[in-house]
Design a protein around this motif. Structure first.
Motif, mmCIF file in Angstrom:
data_model
loop_
_atom_site.group_PDB
_atom_site.id
_atom_site.type_symbol
_atom_site.label_atom_id
_atom_site.label_comp_id
_atom_site.label_asym_id
_atom_site.label_seq_id
_atom_site.Cartn_x
_atom_site.Cartn_y
_atom_site.Cartn_z
ATOM 1 N N LEU A 20 0.834 -1.200 0.000
ATOM 2 C CA LEU A 20 0.000 0.000 0.000
ATOM 3 C C LEU A 20 0.872 1.253 0.000
ATOM 4 O O LEU A 20 0.591 2.221 -0.733
ATOM 5 C CB LEU A 20 -0.928 0.000 1.215
ATOM 6 C CG LEU A 20 -1.841 1.215 1.356
ATOM 7 C CD1 LEU A 20 -2.812 1.302 0.185
ATOM 8 C CD2 LEU A 20 -2.610 1.160 2.683
ATOM 9 N N ALA A 21 1.922 1.254 0.802
ATOM 10 C CA ALA A 21 2.822 2.411 0.862
ATOM 11 C C ALA A 21 3.479 2.661 -0.493
ATOM 12 O O ALA A 21 3.588 3.812 -0.943
ATOM 13 C CB ALA A 21 3.881 2.192 1.940
ATOM 14 N N GLN A 24 0.816 4.101 -2.881
ATOM 15 C CA GLN A 24 0.506 5.487 -2.549
ATOM 16 C C GLN A 24 1.669 6.415 -2.882
ATOM 17 O O GLN A 24 1.461 7.627 -3.035
ATOM 18 C CB GLN A 24 0.127 5.589 -1.074
ATOM 19 C CG GLN A 24 -1.203 4.930 -0.748
ATOM 20 C CD GLN A 24 -1.591 5.005 0.709
ATOM 21 O OE1 GLN A 24 -0.727 5.132 1.582
ATOM 22 N NE2 GLN A 24 -2.891 4.942 0.989
ATOM 23 N N LEU A 72 -7.542 3.476 -3.017
ATOM 24 C CA LEU A 72 -6.385 3.177 -2.178
ATOM 25 C C LEU A 72 -5.356 4.306 -2.078
ATOM 26 O O LEU A 72 -4.666 4.398 -1.051
ATOM 27 C CB LEU A 72 -5.707 1.886 -2.651
ATOM 28 C CG LEU A 72 -6.476 0.596 -2.352
ATOM 29 C CD1 LEU A 72 -5.686 -0.619 -2.813
ATOM 30 C CD2 LEU A 72 -6.808 0.477 -0.867
ATOM 31 N N PRO A 73 -5.202 5.162 -3.083
ATOM 32 C CA PRO A 73 -4.244 6.264 -2.898
ATOM 33 C C PRO A 73 -4.577 7.159 -1.704
ATOM 34 O O PRO A 73 -3.691 7.816 -1.152
ATOM 35 C CB PRO A 73 -4.348 7.039 -4.222
ATOM 36 C CG PRO A 73 -4.704 5.993 -5.221
ATOM 37 C CD PRO A 73 -5.676 5.106 -4.478
ATOM 38 N N ARG A 74 -5.843 7.195 -1.297
ATOM 39 C CA ARG A 74 -6.257 8.031 -0.161
ATOM 40 C C ARG A 74 -6.612 7.190 1.064
ATOM 41 O O ARG A 74 -7.085 7.726 2.069
ATOM 42 C CB ARG A 74 -7.477 8.881 -0.554
ATOM 43 C CG ARG A 74 -7.214 9.785 -1.742
ATOM 44 C CD ARG A 74 -8.461 10.543 -2.144
ATOM 45 N NE ARG A 74 -9.563 9.658 -2.488
ATOM 46 C CZ ARG A 74 -9.704 9.074 -3.670
ATOM 47 N NH1 ARG A 74 -8.809 9.281 -4.630
ATOM 48 N NH2 ARG A 74 -10.723 8.279 -3.919
ATOM 49 N N GLU A 76 -6.375 5.159 4.439
ATOM 50 C CA GLU A 76 -5.553 5.139 5.652
ATOM 51 C C GLU A 76 -5.654 3.752 6.282
ATOM 52 O O GLU A 76 -6.749 3.288 6.605
ATOM 53 C CB GLU A 76 -6.031 6.200 6.641
ATOM 54 C CG GLU A 76 -5.864 7.621 6.133
ATOM 55 C CD GLU A 76 -6.281 8.643 7.159
ATOM 56 O OE1 GLU A 76 -6.478 8.261 8.341
ATOM 57 O OE2 GLU A 76 -6.413 9.827 6.794
#
Length: 205
Positions: A20-21, A24, A72-74, A76
């Motif tokens: 995910l990191a 992003q 997913l870019p936003r 948390e």
């Protein structure tokens, strides 16, 4: 008869967090890796919940991942990523059921061109998840008899039972996914098992 049960949940969470990191941070290949991990579990969940053809399940899965690609870019990471993925999956299943009930044609496919002015992103090529959906989800994990019985259960009871029985989600994770209380999850699973026993005898006892 489990659908997706990572042997090391802490390790799985770490992998998800790392991917995910990367995504992003702008690394699209990380999303392809997430899709490789979750495509089949999502496809199987859709197929067990909705029934229908493997092609229909694939279309729904593709829409789920398009939604994830946008969200997913936003996102948390406050809980396990797969819980959120399953939440998106179930929301899409309920949405499509509602559309079909209203006789609204559902036409969702990655094969269709996407309009630059619409809400959806431009078409992208996702990583190949592997074998065809028919080969991976047809009847490998769940017998025809069990699938038919599952589809006779009301949707509100079917969803938590499938997530608990086949995907090993806890009652707390199911409650978060479906937006209901833990008590409601417990009650619905109990009623779903009673209904299954009606059709399948003691398979779930």
């Amino acid at each position: 008869m489990t659908g997706f049960n990572p042997p090391d949940k802490l390790g799985e969470e770490a992998v998800d967090a790392a991917l995910l990191a990367r995504f992003q941070a702008g690394d699209d290949s990380a999303f392809d890796e997430l899709m490789t991990i979750y495509y089949r579990p999502v496809l199987n969940l859709i197929y067990k919940f909705k029934g229908g053809s493997a092609r229909e399940a694939e279309d729904t899965a593709q829409e789920v991942f398009l939604q994830l690609y946008k969200a997913l870019p936003r996102f948390e990471l406050r809980a396990r990523l797969f819980t959120y993925i399953y939440k998106v999956t179930m929301n899409q299943c309920f949405k499509e059921r509602k559309k079909r009930a209203k006789d609204v044609p559902l036409q969702i496919s990655l094969d269709e061109p996407m309009d630059n002015g619409g809400d959806r992103p431009m078409q992208r090529d996702f990583a190949d998840p592997g074998d065809s959906p028919l080969e991976s989800v047809e009847y490998g994990e769940v017998s025809r008899e069990l699938r038919r019985a599952l589809l006779k259960i009301d949707e509100e009871m079917r969803a938590p039972l499938i997530m608990n029985r086949f995907y090993d989600l806890t009652y707390e994770e199911i409650a978060e996914t479906l937006g209901i209380t833990v008590a409601a999850v417990r009650s619905r699973i109990h009623r779903a098992r009673q209904t299954l026993q009606k059709y399948l005898g003691k398979i779930f006892s």
